[in-house]
Design a protein around this motif. Sequence first.
Motif, short mmCIF file in Angstrom:
data_model
loop_
_atom_site.label_atom_id
_atom_site.label_comp_id
_atom_site.label_asym_id
_atom_site.label_seq_id
_atom_site.Cartn_x
_atom_site.Cartn_y
_atom_site.Cartn_z
N GLU A 37 0.83 -1.20 0.00
CA GLU A 37 0.00 0.00 0.00
C GLU A 37 0.87 1.26 0.00
O GLU A 37 0.57 2.23 -0.67
CB GLU A 37 -0.93 -0.01 1.21
CG GLU A 37 -1.89 1.15 1.25
CD GLU A 37 -2.91 1.15 0.13
OE1 GLU A 37 -3.52 2.21 -0.12
OE2 GLU A 37 -3.10 0.12 -0.52
N ARG A 40 2.13 1.71 -3.49
CA ARG A 40 1.04 2.18 -4.35
C ARG A 40 0.77 3.66 -4.14
O ARG A 40 0.57 4.42 -5.09
CB ARG A 40 -0.23 1.37 -4.08
CG ARG A 40 -1.36 1.66 -5.04
CD ARG A 40 -2.62 0.92 -4.66
NE ARG A 40 -3.26 1.51 -3.51
CZ ARG A 40 -4.09 2.56 -3.56
NH1 ARG A 40 -4.37 3.11 -4.71
NH2 ARG A 40 -4.62 3.05 -2.47
N VAL A 100 -4.57 3.70 -10.60
CA VAL A 100 -3.78 3.23 -9.45
C VAL A 100 -4.56 3.44 -8.15
O VAL A 100 -4.54 2.58 -7.27
CB VAL A 100 -2.41 3.95 -9.39
CG1 VAL A 100 -1.70 3.67 -8.10
CG2 VAL A 100 -1.55 3.53 -10.57
N GLN A 103 -7.09 0.60 -7.38
CA GLN A 103 -6.63 -0.78 -7.44
C GLN A 103 -6.94 -1.60 -6.21
O GLN A 103 -7.40 -2.72 -6.31
CB GLN A 103 -5.13 -0.83 -7.70
CG GLN A 103 -4.79 -0.70 -9.14
CD GLN A 103 -3.29 -0.76 -9.37
OE1 GLN A 103 -2.52 -0.77 -8.43
NE2 GLN A 103 -2.88 -0.77 -10.61
#
Length: 126
Positions: A37, A40, A100, A103
């Motif tokens: 995470e 990301r 993104v 996701q």
Amino acid sequence: MAGPAENVISAARRLIANLISTGETRLRLAVVEWEAERDRMLTLLLLAGAGLIVLSFAIGMLLLLVVVVYWEDNRLQAIGICSAVLFVIAGGLILAAKRVAKQRKLMAATLHHLERDRQALGPSHD
């Protein structure tokens, strides 16, 4: 031969060992998900930042186009094409950032496995 008390103690030790092992596994999964995470979010911030910078350049070029509108005709096409290209790049970066952002859900696998563990331990009291 083991007596009933030893069997109970042995079973309790195995249960505690299994609980600790399961807890360690879930903790490791949570750490892996947290790191993913974090990566990301960094990607999201970089894409959004790049999109904003390119969008700023595109707006600058558009303003330059408006200023130069009353100059010679040959420069207008070049500035217009540059503006269009920068807008397309900015749009692509912004769309990539949105993709993104959609996701994953934070700690989804950990929560899923904890729910499965809870269900495996017995009936729920909802």
